[in-house]
Design an enzyme around this catalytic site. Structure first.
Site, short mmCIF file in Angstrom:
data_model
loop_
_atom_site.label_atom_id
_atom_site.label_comp_id
_atom_site.label_asym_id
_atom_site.label_seq_id
_atom_site.Cartn_x
_atom_site.Cartn_y
_atom_site.Cartn_z
N SER A 7 -13.61 0.67 -8.30
CA SER A 7 -12.51 0.85 -9.40
C SER A 7 -11.42 -0.43 -8.89
O SER A 7 -11.50 -0.93 -7.58
CB SER A 7 -11.91 2.07 -8.74
OG SER A 7 -10.77 2.24 -9.48
N ASP A 28 -18.58 2.13 -1.76
CA ASP A 28 -17.30 3.12 -2.11
C ASP A 28 -18.10 4.48 -1.82
O ASP A 28 -19.25 4.76 -1.52
CB ASP A 28 -17.40 2.91 -3.62
CG ASP A 28 -15.77 3.24 -4.00
OD1 ASP A 28 -15.35 4.40 -3.79
OD2 ASP A 28 -15.23 2.47 -4.49
N ASP A 51 -18.46 6.41 3.12
CA ASP A 51 -16.93 6.79 3.32
C ASP A 51 -16.69 5.70 4.53
O ASP A 51 -17.33 5.70 5.68
CB ASP A 51 -17.15 8.01 3.95
CG ASP A 51 -15.52 8.61 4.38
OD1 ASP A 51 -14.71 7.58 4.55
OD2 ASP A 51 -15.11 9.67 4.22
N VAL A 52 -15.72 4.82 4.29
CA VAL A 52 -15.44 3.55 5.18
C VAL A 52 -14.92 4.22 6.41
O VAL A 52 -14.89 3.41 7.41
CB VAL A 52 -14.42 2.70 4.57
CG1 VAL A 52 -14.89 2.14 3.40
CG2 VAL A 52 -13.24 3.28 4.22
N CYS A 77 -11.13 -3.35 0.26
CA CYS A 77 -10.14 -2.80 -0.66
C CYS A 77 -10.13 -1.22 -0.72
O CYS A 77 -9.09 -0.52 -1.36
CB CYS A 77 -10.34 -3.08 -2.13
SG CYS A 77 -10.46 -4.92 -2.61
N TYR A 152 1.88 5.85 4.10
CA TYR A 152 1.24 4.68 3.48
C TYR A 152 1.86 3.50 4.04
O TYR A 152 1.13 2.25 4.41
CB TYR A 152 1.36 4.81 2.14
CG TYR A 152 0.68 3.92 1.25
CD1 TYR A 152 -0.67 3.71 1.45
CD2 TYR A 152 1.39 2.64 0.58
CE1 TYR A 152 -1.33 2.50 0.49
CE2 TYR A 152 0.82 1.87 -0.30
CZ TYR A 152 -0.68 1.82 -0.29
OH TYR A 152 -1.11 0.98 -1.09
N PHE A 185 -0.29 -3.49 -9.16
CA PHE A 185 -1.26 -3.97 -10.15
C PHE A 185 -1.85 -2.58 -10.76
O PHE A 185 -1.71 -1.59 -10.62
CB PHE A 185 -2.44 -4.40 -9.24
CG PHE A 185 -2.31 -5.88 -8.81
CD1 PHE A 185 -1.17 -6.21 -7.87
CD2 PHE A 185 -3.04 -6.74 -9.33
CE1 PHE A 185 -1.16 -7.53 -7.46
CE2 PHE A 185 -2.81 -8.16 -8.81
CZ PHE A 185 -1.75 -8.47 -7.93
N THR A 187 -4.22 -0.67 -11.83
CA THR A 187 -5.47 -0.08 -11.38
C THR A 187 -5.30 1.36 -11.62
O THR A 187 -3.97 1.93 -11.90
CB THR A 187 -5.78 -0.33 -9.99
OG1 THR A 187 -4.62 0.28 -9.14
CG2 THR A 187 -5.75 -1.71 -9.61
N1 NAD Z 1 -2.96 -1.09 -7.31
C1 NAD Z 1 -1.86 -1.39 -6.63
O1 NAD Z 1 -0.85 -1.67 -7.34
C2 NAD Z 1 -1.86 -1.53 -5.11
C3 NAD Z 1 -0.75 -2.21 -4.60
C4 NAD Z 1 -0.87 -2.41 -3.42
C5 NAD Z 1 -1.87 -2.12 -2.41
N2 NAD Z 1 -3.20 -1.46 -3.16
C6 NAD Z 1 -4.09 -1.22 -2.27
O2 NAD Z 1 -5.31 -2.15 -2.76
C7 NAD Z 1 -6.49 -1.51 -2.47
C8 NAD Z 1 -6.98 -0.74 -3.70
O3 NAD Z 1 -6.37 -0.07 -4.55
P1 NAD Z 1 -6.86 -0.01 -6.05
O4 NAD Z 1 -5.27 0.04 -6.74
O5 NAD Z 1 -7.81 -0.67 -6.43
O6 NAD Z 1 -7.08 1.48 -6.16
P2 NAD Z 1 -8.36 2.35 -6.78
O7 NAD Z 1 -7.83 3.83 -6.73
O8 NAD Z 1 -8.63 2.02 -8.26
O9 NAD Z 1 -9.60 1.97 -5.90
C9 NAD Z 1 -9.84 2.34 -4.56
C10 NAD Z 1 -11.20 2.54 -4.24
O10 NAD Z 1 -11.38 2.93 -2.85
C11 NAD Z 1 -12.22 3.83 -2.93
N3 NAD Z 1 -12.32 4.71 -1.60
C12 NAD Z 1 -11.13 5.72 -1.20
N4 NAD Z 1 -11.40 6.06 0.01
C13 NAD Z 1 -12.62 5.90 0.19
C14 NAD Z 1 -13.38 5.96 1.48
N5 NAD Z 1 -12.82 6.72 2.49
N6 NAD Z 1 -14.53 5.32 1.60
C15 NAD Z 1 -14.96 4.42 0.54
N7 NAD Z 1 -14.14 4.14 -0.46
C16 NAD Z 1 -13.01 4.79 -0.97
C17 NAD Z 1 -12.20 4.78 -4.24
O11 NAD Z 1 -13.25 5.73 -4.42
C18 NAD Z 1 -11.94 3.89 -5.28
O12 NAD Z 1 -12.77 3.33 -5.84
C19 NAD Z 1 -5.98 0.11 -1.87
O13 NAD Z 1 -6.14 -0.22 -0.40
C20 NAD Z 1 -4.45 0.15 -2.16
O14 NAD Z 1 -3.97 0.86 -1.01
C21 NAD Z 1 -2.97 -1.23 -4.46
#
Ligand code: NAD
Length: 247
Positions: A7, A28, A51-52, A77, A152, A185, A187
């Site tokens: 994702s 994932d 699970d990471v 990610c 966070y 972003f 997402t």
């Molecule tokens: N989207 C934003 O604006 C944004 C901003 C700052 C930071 N981030 C960071 O970027 C990263 C990705 O975020 P995103 O927006 O793509 O989110 P998202 O929810 O679209 O994707 C995150 C993915 O991580 C997976 N995940 C969650 N816990 C997990 C685990 N324990 N083991 C394996 N996989 C796991 C989820 O299943 C999901 O597919 C995250 O670390 C988030 O904190 C995102």
């Protein structure tokens, strides 16, 4: 290896790396859409339902990926936040698990992935001076955590904090480590959970460009870090110059 690759930012990275001809393992949760996405992206892309934060699962996934192709790049990610306040409306402390769960996923999970990636990469032959490159994901919340982000923001500051010592530690095996700190972003993490008016207000608060980031812009930076041999030990913001307000 792209964690969280089912994702959002991880999926965009998996798409970009696969399009450039790389073998990609999407790591994932088993409950994610990782298997479907891997299938869609073609024969060079595999899925590991992991699970990471789980030592045994991550060890096995890296060993399996390394048996297909040398693991040369990690883009980590997987992560998320969950709103919490220090005190509730009545002045009572909130559950400690709201804090530890987010630290566990974002800090311990990142370190767990980093160490097994390093173990695989250290076995590689040198290629353009490196045995491997790790790209971690923080957030601008590491610098400007908002009200409701105490868990966070602390966790993402931990990811920023581990970047330089990890790069120094792994220098002896020629592995680079950088971190990306995204702003806002488009997402599912942001657009699915947020009300459209809040998402619009967020976009308007970004100086330039006044829009949410495209996940492919994150992926482009990750790809650049992988290919630029001088980038190491640094966290790079990608945020349209946003500086988050207290709330
Ligand atoms: N989207 C934003 O604006 C944004 C901003 C700052 C930071 N981030 C960071 O970027 C990263 C990705 O975020 P995103 O927006 O793509 O989110 P998202 O929810 O679209 O994707 C995150 C993915 O991580 C997976 N995940 C969650 N816990 C997990 C685990 N324990 N083991 C394996 N996989 C796991 C989820 O299943 C999901 O597919 C995250 O670390 C988030 O904190 C995102």
């Amino acid at each position: 290896m792209v964690t969280g690759g089912a994702s959002g930012l991880g999926l965009a990275t998996a798409e970009r790396l696969a399009a450039s001809g790389a073998h990609v393992t999407i790591m994932d949760l088993p409950t994610s859409e990782g298997a479907e996405q891997a299938e869609r992206l073609g024969p060079l892309v595999h899925f590991a339902g992991v699970d990471v934060t789980d030592e045994d699962q991550v060890r096995a996934a890296f060993a399996h990926a390394g048996s297909i192709e040398p693991v040369r790049a990690l883009v980590h990610c997987a992560g998320r936040g969950k709103p919490m306040r220090i005190l509730d409306r009545d002045g009572a402390v909130t559950p400690l698990s709201s804090f530890t769960d987010i630290i566990n996923l974002n800090v311990i999970g990142t370190f767990n992935i980093l160490r097994f990636a390093a173990e695989q990469m250290a076995r590689n032959e040198l290629l353009d001076g490196d045995r491997g490159v790790c790209v971690l994901t923080a957030s601008v919340a590491a610098y400007e955590g908002q009200i409701g982000q105490i868990n966070y923001a602390t966790a993402k500051a931990g990811v920023v904090g581990m970047t330089l010592p990890a790069a120094r530690d792994l220098a002896k095996v020629a592995i680079r480590v950088c971190t990306i700190a995204p702003g806002t972003f488009a997402t599912p993490l942001l657009t699915n959970n947020g009300r459209p008016d809040i998402v619009d207000a967020l976009a308007a608060s970004i100086p330039h460009p006044s829009r949410l980031g495209d996940p492919d812009e994150f992926a482009g930076l990750a790809e650049h870090i992988i290919s630029n041999g001088m980038m190491n030990g640094e966290t790079i913001r990608i945020d349209g110059a946003i500086r988050m307000a207290p709330r």
